[in-house]
Design an enzyme around this catalytic site. Structure first.
Site, mmCIF file in Angstrom:
data_model
loop_
_atom_site.group_PDB
_atom_site.id
_atom_site.type_symbol
_atom_site.label_atom_id
_atom_site.label_comp_id
_atom_site.label_asym_id
_atom_site.label_seq_id
_atom_site.Cartn_x
_atom_site.Cartn_y
_atom_site.Cartn_z
ATOM 1 N N HIS A 159 -14.741 -1.331 -5.379
ATOM 2 C CA HIS A 159 -15.270 -0.101 -4.777
ATOM 3 C C HIS A 159 -16.125 -0.339 -3.551
ATOM 4 O O HIS A 159 -17.108 0.325 -3.289
ATOM 5 C CB HIS A 159 -16.080 0.707 -5.801
ATOM 6 N N TYR A 173 -0.531 6.387 -4.248
ATOM 7 C CA TYR A 173 -1.503 7.460 -4.043
ATOM 8 C C TYR A 173 -0.812 8.767 -4.449
ATOM 9 O O TYR A 173 0.230 9.111 -3.889
ATOM 10 C CB TYR A 173 -1.930 7.549 -2.574
ATOM 11 N N THR A 192 -3.552 4.662 -7.945
ATOM 12 C CA THR A 192 -4.934 4.582 -7.465
ATOM 13 C C THR A 192 -5.744 5.722 -8.059
ATOM 14 O O THR A 192 -5.420 6.886 -7.860
ATOM 15 C CB THR A 192 -4.986 4.649 -5.933
ATOM 16 N N LYS A 231 -5.142 1.379 -10.802
ATOM 17 C CA LYS A 231 -5.957 0.640 -9.840
ATOM 18 C C LYS A 231 -7.241 1.414 -9.580
ATOM 19 O O LYS A 231 -7.208 2.554 -9.137
ATOM 20 C CB LYS A 231 -5.212 0.460 -8.520
ATOM 21 N N SER A 264 0.815 -1.204 0.000
ATOM 22 C CA SER A 264 0.000 0.000 0.000
ATOM 23 C C SER A 264 0.853 1.260 0.000
ATOM 24 O O SER A 264 1.941 1.298 0.586
ATOM 25 C CB SER A 264 -0.920 0.016 1.226
#
Length: 243
Positions: free
Chosen positions: A240, A131, A157, A216, A108
């Protein structure tokens, strides 16, 4: 049997008993009233195997390829931000867990450990979930660490323009973002930056990266088509149901 856990429900039950309630809810919950989470579960429950009989299965090969990698099984470990809330070495423990299988682990972009430290603990291939929480200079510096650490690919992302409304967290008056101890060069520089990402940012990321790049969070055929036209190598379809 001496093994502590033999089934997944046993692990889930033990985790729920061991974790603070707000941390458990963050891990088990989803966005809004969790309708998407429920739909995902129903969609999986509708799937059924159609086994064929009298076939020699004494020697089976489940390996596959992904972005140029040979994986022993067609399974990858998905990322979860804030694993440090569940265990002090959460991200490192995650990749240690995948090492015996040799399959892909996705780290992550909200990890409590640096990408270098996580990579040192991995015996199998790694993919980094990016991110874009900051200007290009910050992102380029972060991705420099990612590439230098031997990650095989990066996925941006794209389904988190704004942080999701998570009603479980709201009811507990709990903000997991403030509780996370994020690694220094992962700290968001400007969280709202992701609100203004466009396909131009995708093109820029493809230019600066020397490893496979993907998106992603694709949720429509139209965006999947645009991604292919843009030369994106990995399309990660979003359920989602989470953030």
């Amino acid at each position: 049997m001496s093994e502590r856990f033999m089934t997944l429900p046993e692990i889930e039950h033990a985790a729920k008993n061991a974790l603070p309630p707000q941390v458990w809810d963050f891990g088990a919950g989803g966005a809004e009233t969790e309708k998407s989470l429920q739909r995902n579960r129903r969609a999986l429950d509708r799937l059924a195997l159609r086994p064929r009989v009298l076939v020699d299965v004494s020697q089976m090969d489940l390996s596959t390829t992904f972005a140029g990698l040979r994986l022993p099984v067609p399974v990858a470990l998905a990322p979860m931000g804030g694993l440090v809330l569940f265990h002090p070495q959460g991200d490192c423990e995650m990749v240690r867990g995948t090492s015996p299988s040799g399959t892909l682990a996705v780290v992550s972009g909200v990890t409590g450990w640096s990408v270098e430290e996580v990579a040192k603990e991995a015996a199998g291939p790694l993919l980094f979930q990016l991110y874009h929480f900051g200007p290009r200079t910050w992102v380029q510096e972060l991705l420099g660490h990612v590439e230098a650490s031997g990650y095989h690919a990066v996925c941006l992302t794209v389904d988190l323009a704004v942080y999701g409304r998570r009603e479980r967290d709201i009811m507990r008056r709990y903000d997991p973002r403030s509780a996370m101890d994020v690694a220094p060069h992962h700290r968001p520089k400007e969280e709202s930056y992701s609100e203004r990402l466009t396909w131009d940012d995708v093109a820029w990321l493809q230019e600066i990266l020397s490893i496979p790049f993907g998106l992603k969070g694709i949720m429509t055929a139209e965006d999947a088509r645009l991604a292919v036209e843009a030369g994106v190598e990995i399309i990660w379809v979003s359920n989602h149901g989470g953030r």
